[in-house]
Design a protein around this motif. Sequence first.
Motif, PDB file in Angstrom:
ATOM      1  N   ARG A 151      -0.268  12.342   6.036  1.00 42.40           N
ATOM      2  CA  ARG A 151      -1.324  11.585   5.355  1.00 42.40           C
ATOM      3  C   ARG A 151      -0.694  10.946   4.123  1.00 42.40           C
ATOM      4  NH1 ARG A 151      -6.815  12.697   4.850  1.00 42.40           N
ATOM      5  NH2 ARG A 151      -6.662  12.970   7.101  1.00 42.40           N
ATOM      6  N   VAL A 152      -0.746   9.616   4.047  1.00 40.53           N
ATOM      7  CA  VAL A 152      -0.119   8.920   2.933  1.00 40.53           C
ATOM      8  C   VAL A 152      -1.149   8.174   2.098  1.00 40.53           C
ATOM      9  CG1 VAL A 152       2.103   8.611   4.101  1.00 40.53           C
ATOM     10  CG2 VAL A 152       0.389   6.814   4.249  1.00 40.53           C
ATOM     11  N   GLN A 153      -0.824   8.050   0.835  1.00 38.07           N
ATOM     12  CA  GLN A 153      -1.599   7.227  -0.082  1.00 38.07           C
ATOM     13  C   GLN A 153      -0.651   6.226  -0.729  1.00 38.07           C
ATOM     14  OE1 GLN A 153      -3.593  10.061  -2.704  1.00 38.07           O
ATOM     15  NE2 GLN A 153      -5.440   9.867  -1.467  1.00 38.07           N
ATOM     16  N   ILE A 154      -1.087   4.982  -0.801  1.00 34.73           N
ATOM     17  CA  ILE A 154      -0.299   3.921  -1.418  1.00 34.73           C
ATOM     18  C   ILE A 154      -1.064   3.450  -2.649  1.00 34.73           C
ATOM     19  CG2 ILE A 154       0.676   1.620  -1.091  1.00 34.73           C
ATOM     20  CD1 ILE A 154       0.717   2.331   1.965  1.00 34.73           C
ATOM     21  N   LEU A 155      -0.398   3.546  -3.805  1.00 36.01           N
ATOM     22  CA  LEU A 155      -1.049   3.219  -5.071  1.00 36.01           C
ATOM     23  C   LEU A 155      -0.326   2.090  -5.793  1.00 36.01           C
ATOM     24  CD1 LEU A 155      -0.667   6.666  -4.905  1.00 36.01           C
ATOM     25  CD2 LEU A 155      -2.580   6.401  -6.461  1.00 36.01           C
ATOM     26  N   ASP A 156      -1.070   1.376  -6.612  1.00 41.42           N
ATOM     27  CA  ASP A 156      -0.460   0.439  -7.546  1.00 41.42           C
ATOM     28  C   ASP A 156       0.248   1.282  -8.598  1.00 41.42           C
ATOM     29  OD1 ASP A 156      -0.285  -1.118 -10.088  1.00 41.42           O
ATOM     30  OD2 ASP A 156      -1.219  -2.684  -8.879  1.00 41.42           O
ATOM     31  N   ALA A 157       1.563   1.124  -8.725  1.00 39.74           N
ATOM     32  CA  ALA A 157       2.341   1.991  -9.611  1.00 39.74           C
ATOM     33  C   ALA A 157       1.988   1.800 -11.079  1.00 39.74           C
ATOM     34  CB  ALA A 157       3.838   1.745  -9.401  1.00 39.74           C
ATOM     35  N   ASN A 158       1.507   0.608 -11.457  1.00 38.67           N
ATOM     36  CA  ASN A 158       1.191   0.339 -12.862  1.00 38.67           C
ATOM     37  C   ASN A 158      -0.175   0.880 -13.271  1.00 38.67           C
ATOM     38  OD1 ASN A 158       3.636  -1.094 -13.242  1.00 38.67           O
ATOM     39  ND2 ASN A 158       2.725  -2.936 -12.373  1.00 38.67           N
ATOM     40  N   THR A 159      -1.148   0.798 -12.364  1.00 41.21           N
ATOM     41  CA  THR A 159      -2.524   1.200 -12.714  1.00 41.21           C
ATOM     42  C   THR A 159      -2.940   2.521 -12.068  1.00 41.21           C
ATOM     43  OG1 THR A 159      -3.489   0.017 -10.831  1.00 41.21           O
ATOM     44  CG2 THR A 159      -3.157  -1.237 -12.876  1.00 41.21           C
ATOM     45  N   ASN A 160      -2.137   3.023 -11.138  1.00 44.85           N
ATOM     46  CA  ASN A 160      -2.444   4.239 -10.381  1.00 44.85           C
ATOM     47  C   ASN A 160      -3.686   4.076  -9.496  1.00 44.85           C
ATOM     48  OD1 ASN A 160      -1.078   6.688  -9.940  1.00 44.85           O
ATOM     49  ND2 ASN A 160      -2.744   7.831 -10.888  1.00 44.85           N
ATOM     50  N   THR A 161      -4.049   2.833  -9.188  1.00 41.84           N
ATOM     51  CA  THR A 161      -5.199   2.551  -8.332  1.00 41.84           C
ATOM     52  C   THR A 161      -4.822   2.763  -6.870  1.00 41.84           C
ATOM     53  OG1 THR A 161      -5.937   0.853  -9.883  1.00 41.84           O
ATOM     54  CG2 THR A 161      -6.889   0.789  -7.680  1.00 41.84           C
ATOM     55  N   LEU A 162      -5.692   3.482  -6.132  1.00 43.60           N
ATOM     56  CA  LEU A 162      -5.449   3.698  -4.709  1.00 43.60           C
ATOM     57  C   LEU A 162      -5.680   2.392  -3.945  1.00 43.60           C
ATOM     58  CD1 LEU A 162      -4.906   5.646  -2.310  1.00 43.60           C
ATOM     59  CD2 LEU A 162      -7.385   6.003  -2.202  1.00 43.60           C
ATOM     60  N   LEU A 163      -4.657   1.955  -3.212  1.00 45.28           N
ATOM     61  CA  LEU A 163      -4.756   0.734  -2.420  1.00 45.28           C
ATOM     62  C   LEU A 163      -5.040   1.030  -0.953  1.00 45.28           C
ATOM     63  CD1 LEU A 163      -1.587  -1.078  -3.856  1.00 45.28           C
ATOM     64  CD2 LEU A 163      -3.978  -1.456  -4.542  1.00 45.28           C
ATOM     65  N   VAL A 164      -4.366   2.052  -0.427  1.00 43.25           N
ATOM     66  CA  VAL A 164      -4.445   2.352   1.008  1.00 43.25           C
ATOM     67  C   VAL A 164      -4.294   3.847   1.230  1.00 43.25           C
ATOM     68  CG1 VAL A 164      -3.262   2.069   3.240  1.00 43.25           C
ATOM     69  CG2 VAL A 164      -3.533   0.100   1.739  1.00 43.25           C
ATOM     70  N   GLU A 165      -5.038   4.360   2.196  1.00 38.11           N
ATOM     71  CA  GLU A 165      -4.828   5.729   2.685  1.00 38.11           C
ATOM     72  C   GLU A 165      -4.761   5.657   4.208  1.00 38.11           C
ATOM     73  OE1 GLU A 165      -6.329  10.253   1.766  1.00 38.11           O
ATOM     74  OE2 GLU A 165      -7.749   8.601   1.474  1.00 38.11           O
ATOM     75  N   ALA A 166      -3.828   6.386   4.786  1.00 36.54           N
ATOM     76  CA  ALA A 166      -3.636   6.312   6.246  1.00 36.54           C
ATOM     77  C   ALA A 166      -2.945   7.567   6.755  1.00 36.54           C
ATOM     78  CB  ALA A 166      -2.809   5.090   6.613  1.00 36.54           C
ATOM     79  N   ASN A 167      -3.111   7.819   8.040  1.00 33.93           N
ATOM     80  CA  ASN A 167      -2.331   8.833   8.741  1.00 33.93           C
ATOM     81  C   ASN A 167      -1.201   8.135   9.485  1.00 33.93           C
ATOM     82  OD1 ASN A 167      -3.867  10.988   7.922  1.00 33.93           O
ATOM     83  ND2 ASN A 167      -4.970  11.235   9.849  1.00 33.93           N
ATOM     84  N   LEU A 168       0.002   8.683   9.377  1.00 35.17           N
ATOM     85  CA  LEU A 168       1.163   8.155  10.080  1.00 35.17           C
ATOM     86  C   LEU A 168       1.621   9.192  11.096  1.00 35.17           C
ATOM     87  CD1 LEU A 168       3.214   6.865   7.008  1.00 35.17           C
ATOM     88  CD2 LEU A 168       1.449   5.647   8.297  1.00 35.17           C
ATOM     89  N   THR A 169       1.806   8.771  12.334  1.00 28.56           N
ATOM     90  CA  THR A 169       2.208   9.692  13.399  1.00 28.56           C
ATOM     91  C   THR A 169       3.579   9.302  13.942  1.00 28.56           C
ATOM     92  OG1 THR A 169      -0.106  10.004  14.048  1.00 28.56           O
ATOM     93  CG2 THR A 169       1.571  10.675  15.639  1.00 28.56           C
ATOM     94  N   SER A 170       4.478  10.273  13.982  1.00 24.47           N
ATOM     95  CA  SER A 170       5.802  10.098  14.580  1.00 24.47           C
ATOM     96  C   SER A 170       5.828  10.851  15.898  1.00 24.47           C
ATOM     97  CB  SER A 170       6.886  10.653  13.651  1.00 24.47           C
ATOM     98  OG  SER A 170       8.149  10.660  14.294  1.00 24.47           O
ATOM     99  N   ARG A 171       6.277  10.173  16.964  1.00 24.49           N
ATOM    100  CA  ARG A 171       6.403  10.834  18.261  1.00 24.49           C
ATOM    101  C   ARG A 171       7.809  10.635  18.793  1.00 24.49           C
ATOM    102  NH1 ARG A 171       0.610   8.973  20.101  1.00 24.49           N
ATOM    103  NH2 ARG A 171      -0.578  10.769  19.395  1.00 24.49           N
ATOM    104  N   VAL A 172       8.426  11.736  19.209  1.00 28.10           N
ATOM    105  CA  VAL A 172       9.770  11.705  19.785  1.00 28.10           C
ATOM    106  C   VAL A 172       9.653  12.139  21.237  1.00 28.10           C
ATOM    107  CG1 VAL A 172      12.097  12.683  19.686  1.00 28.10           C
ATOM    108  CG2 VAL A 172      10.856  12.210  17.567  1.00 28.10           C
ATOM    109  N   LYS A 173       9.985  11.227  22.163  1.00 27.12           N
ATOM    110  CA  LYS A 173       9.839  11.515  23.589  1.00 27.12           C
ATOM    111  C   LYS A 173      11.183  11.611  24.300  1.00 27.12           C
ATOM    112  CE  LYS A 173       5.315   9.281  23.880  1.00 27.12           C
ATOM    113  NZ  LYS A 173       4.502   8.237  24.553  1.00 27.12           N
ATOM    114  N   SER A 174      12.260  11.559  23.540  1.00 28.91           N
ATOM    115  CA  SER A 174      13.589  11.646  24.136  1.00 28.91           C
ATOM    116  C   SER A 174      14.120  13.073  24.030  1.00 28.91           C
ATOM    117  CB  SER A 174      14.542  10.694  23.400  1.00 28.91           C
ATOM    118  OG  SER A 174      15.877  10.924  23.805  1.00 28.91           O
TER     119      SER A 174
END
Length: 201
Positions: A151-174
């Motif tokens: 679970r990631v949060q992306i913020l404006d580094a100067n204002t600490n304002t939350l811009l985006v929140e998302a889940n990132l999934t990595s899948r390895v099938k090899s």
Amino acid sequence: MLISFSPRTSKAFLVISILTLALSSIGCGRGIKEGLYAVTGASGKTTLIKGDPSGIAAQYGSCTVETFQNDIGDVCPQSFLDKLSGVIQEQLRHKPRSLGDKLKGKEKGELGPFFTGPANKSILITGRVIQYDIGDIADKALSPLDEAICRVQILDANTNTLLVEANLTSRVKSSVRTGSSEMAEGIAKAIGKLFLPKKKD
């Protein structure tokens, strides 16, 4: 007599060699998939929770990635946490290359920097690991699938304002390209996809 190959020819030859090896060692259908996964590595998927990340790369000039937190204890290896920040930072250094770009021999950096906005505007990426599953031996014999979710949060580094929140999934099938480093690469690919412009329906 020595035969010399161009970088582009060498990469195409490598792909063909891996596919041939996979086909000879495993059943045909599975072999084709294994060969493809061996070439492409981990896949990354994004699930947007809030915000609109599609314009961020053009609005900001750089990013900082903090060390990810671990919400699941010993299930998550320390090596995965150690790799994450660095591979994400590297993924966001240049615009991503497609598989076609790679097969054509295009090098990292040829497509320009990932972030193209003002140099004084920066984002901060924070995250935590909420799932890490490498399956057991029986699972891998049937069809390899390792998965990590952050679970990631992306913020404006100067204002600490939350811009985006998302889940990132990595899948390895090899069964060839696996492990914590490969899982981290999948998360990095997912975050790279997160910033791409939305496709029009």
